[in-house]
Design a protein around this motif. Sequence first.
Motif, mmCIF file in Angstrom:
data_model
loop_
_atom_site.group_PDB
_atom_site.id
_atom_site.type_symbol
_atom_site.label_atom_id
_atom_site.label_comp_id
_atom_site.label_asym_id
_atom_site.label_seq_id
_atom_site.Cartn_x
_atom_site.Cartn_y
_atom_site.Cartn_z
ATOM 1 N N THR A 1 35.310 24.714 67.368
ATOM 2 C CA THR A 1 35.621 23.780 66.280
ATOM 3 C C THR A 1 37.054 23.271 66.311
ATOM 4 O OG1 THR A 1 36.282 25.566 64.761
ATOM 5 C CG2 THR A 1 33.956 24.940 64.801
ATOM 6 N N ASN A 2 37.826 23.601 67.351
ATOM 7 C CA ASN A 2 39.229 23.170 67.434
ATOM 8 C C ASN A 2 40.003 23.600 66.192
ATOM 9 O OD1 ASN A 2 41.469 21.953 68.607
ATOM 10 N ND2 ASN A 2 41.036 19.949 67.686
ATOM 11 N N THR A 3 39.799 24.865 65.819
ATOM 12 C CA THR A 3 40.453 25.434 64.641
ATOM 13 C C THR A 3 41.355 26.578 65.075
ATOM 14 O OG1 THR A 3 38.590 24.863 63.197
ATOM 15 C CG2 THR A 3 40.068 26.595 62.432
ATOM 16 N N ASN A 4 42.513 26.648 64.462
ATOM 17 C CA ASN A 4 43.450 27.734 64.746
ATOM 18 C C ASN A 4 43.405 28.730 63.594
ATOM 19 O OD1 ASN A 4 45.505 29.350 65.718
ATOM 20 N ND2 ASN A 4 47.142 28.042 64.911
ATOM 21 N N ILE A 5 42.841 29.913 63.839
ATOM 22 C CA ILE A 5 42.786 30.960 62.824
ATOM 23 C C ILE A 5 44.075 31.757 62.906
ATOM 24 C CG2 ILE A 5 41.565 33.021 62.051
ATOM 25 C CD1 ILE A 5 39.004 31.802 63.049
ATOM 26 N N THR B 1 45.203 23.236 55.933
ATOM 27 C CA THR B 1 45.388 24.689 55.961
ATOM 28 C C THR B 1 44.561 25.285 54.832
ATOM 29 O OG1 THR B 1 47.323 24.598 54.499
ATOM 30 C CG2 THR B 1 47.722 24.494 56.875
ATOM 31 N N GLY B 2 44.056 26.474 55.061
ATOM 32 C CA GLY B 2 43.232 27.075 54.019
ATOM 33 C C GLY B 2 42.853 28.504 54.321
ATOM 34 N N GLU B 3 42.024 29.022 53.453
ATOM 35 C CA GLU B 3 41.538 30.397 53.587
ATOM 36 C C GLU B 3 40.070 30.421 53.179
ATOM 37 O OE1 GLU B 3 43.979 34.123 52.561
ATOM 38 O OE2 GLU B 3 42.561 33.982 50.900
ATOM 39 N N PHE C 1 43.325 29.647 58.199
ATOM 40 C CA PHE C 1 43.151 28.727 59.325
ATOM 41 C C PHE C 1 43.962 27.459 59.158
ATOM 42 C CE2 PHE C 1 39.875 27.907 56.166
ATOM 43 C CZ PHE C 1 39.971 26.544 55.963
ATOM 44 N N LYS C 2 44.150 26.775 60.292
ATOM 45 C CA LYS C 2 44.714 25.432 60.339
ATOM 46 C C LYS C 2 43.764 24.583 61.172
ATOM 47 C CE LYS C 2 49.625 26.620 59.909
ATOM 48 N NZ LYS C 2 50.975 26.520 60.544
ATOM 49 N N THR C 3 43.425 23.414 60.668
ATOM 50 C CA THR C 3 42.468 22.583 61.391
ATOM 51 C C THR C 3 42.582 21.140 60.918
ATOM 52 O OG1 THR C 3 40.129 22.362 61.991
ATOM 53 C CG2 THR C 3 40.604 22.959 59.724
ATOM 54 N N THR D 1 34.104 31.982 49.084
ATOM 55 C CA THR D 1 35.205 31.168 48.555
ATOM 56 C C THR D 1 35.814 30.364 49.693
ATOM 57 O OG1 THR D 1 36.816 32.955 48.886
ATOM 58 C CG2 THR D 1 35.742 32.822 46.733
ATOM 59 N N LEU D 2 36.356 29.201 49.345
ATOM 60 C CA LEU D 2 37.009 28.328 50.316
ATOM 61 C C LEU D 2 38.126 27.577 49.620
ATOM 62 C CD1 LEU D 2 37.134 26.996 53.139
ATOM 63 C CD2 LEU D 2 35.498 25.294 52.286
ATOM 64 N N ASN D 3 39.357 27.770 50.095
ATOM 65 C CA ASN D 3 40.528 27.074 49.562
ATOM 66 C C ASN D 3 41.175 26.279 50.688
ATOM 67 O OD1 ASN D 3 40.338 28.302 46.938
ATOM 68 N ND2 ASN D 3 41.145 30.181 47.848
ATOM 69 N N VAL D 4 41.302 24.951 50.492
ATOM 70 C CA VAL D 4 41.843 24.068 51.528
ATOM 71 C C VAL D 4 42.903 23.168 50.902
ATOM 72 C CG1 VAL D 4 41.311 22.333 53.266
ATOM 73 C CG2 VAL D 4 39.622 24.082 52.721
ATOM 74 N N SER D 5 44.000 22.970 51.645
ATOM 75 C CA SER D 5 45.061 22.061 51.199
ATOM 76 C C SER D 5 45.546 21.236 52.389
ATOM 77 C CB SER D 5 46.223 22.842 50.575
ATOM 78 O OG SER D 5 46.794 23.744 51.514
ATOM 79 N N PHE D 6 46.103 20.062 52.095
ATOM 80 C CA PHE D 6 46.586 19.160 53.134
ATOM 81 C C PHE D 6 48.074 19.396 53.345
ATOM 82 C CE2 PHE D 6 48.376 15.026 54.452
ATOM 83 C CZ PHE D 6 47.685 14.870 55.639
#
Length: 268
Positions: free
Chosen positions: A98-102, A231-233, A193-195, A218-223
């Motif tokens: 997914t081209n995601t950096n955990i 970025t999120g958790e 993660f960062k994606t 749960t899913l928390n995402v911010s720009f």
Amino acid sequence: MSTRDKKLLIILAGVAILALTYFLIFIPQSNKRDSLKNENMNLKSQYNQLSALASKADDYTKKTKDMSDAMQQVYDNFPSYLQIENGIMDAVAIEKSTNTNITELTVGSPTAIDVNNPTGDAGTDSSSESSSDSSTTDSSNADSSQSSQTADGNSSQSQTGDGSAADGSTSSSSAKSTVTGYQLYDVSTVMAFKTEYHGLKAMLGDVIGSSQKKTISTLNVSFDDSTGKLTGEMLVDSYFLYGLDKPYEAPYIPAVPHGTNNLFGTTN
């Protein structure tokens, strides 16, 4: 004794015999007849019911087999056990696909779920236990099982000697299903993660579309304005059924090179 008295005695004796016959023979026989009649009606009703069931025996047998096959398919989607490396390799697979950096990963210990009395708070309890595990470093807690991995590759783990945290929990038979006899466990994994936008969609699709039973609690995402990335958790709950008649499937872990054969650079 006169003839008239004799006739009266004969009449009284006849009346007494009729009364005894009525009370001692007729009434008991009448009650028995009514009882047999009611019993016959009940048996007839049961016979009609059983006859109706017998006429559909093949249909019921087919439906029972279909339901058993459907339940077996549900069981097949559950692993028989999960360990720390399962959560780590799942995160590695998400990064690659997914081209995601955990940037940080925390795998909690298995938590038993009481399927006989579901409350809806199992996920909350699981996540709170996972958070407690990630913040606790007391080495005396031999039953905890967690793993934290950061972007620089450092990791720390602690678990029981045989790696089977669920074995100690299975002694609580009250949480086992009274129908199947299996024990459902929840393993919580927290991923920081960062994606990018498309990477986030792909990551959610990988978790939701997994062949195993997983949910996103749960899913928390911010720009991030500085990088233009998200970025999120995310808290992912993975489930396994302890007691299934199939072996534990360990994830594939590729070889990892360690150290160097030319420490001081003195050989070619």
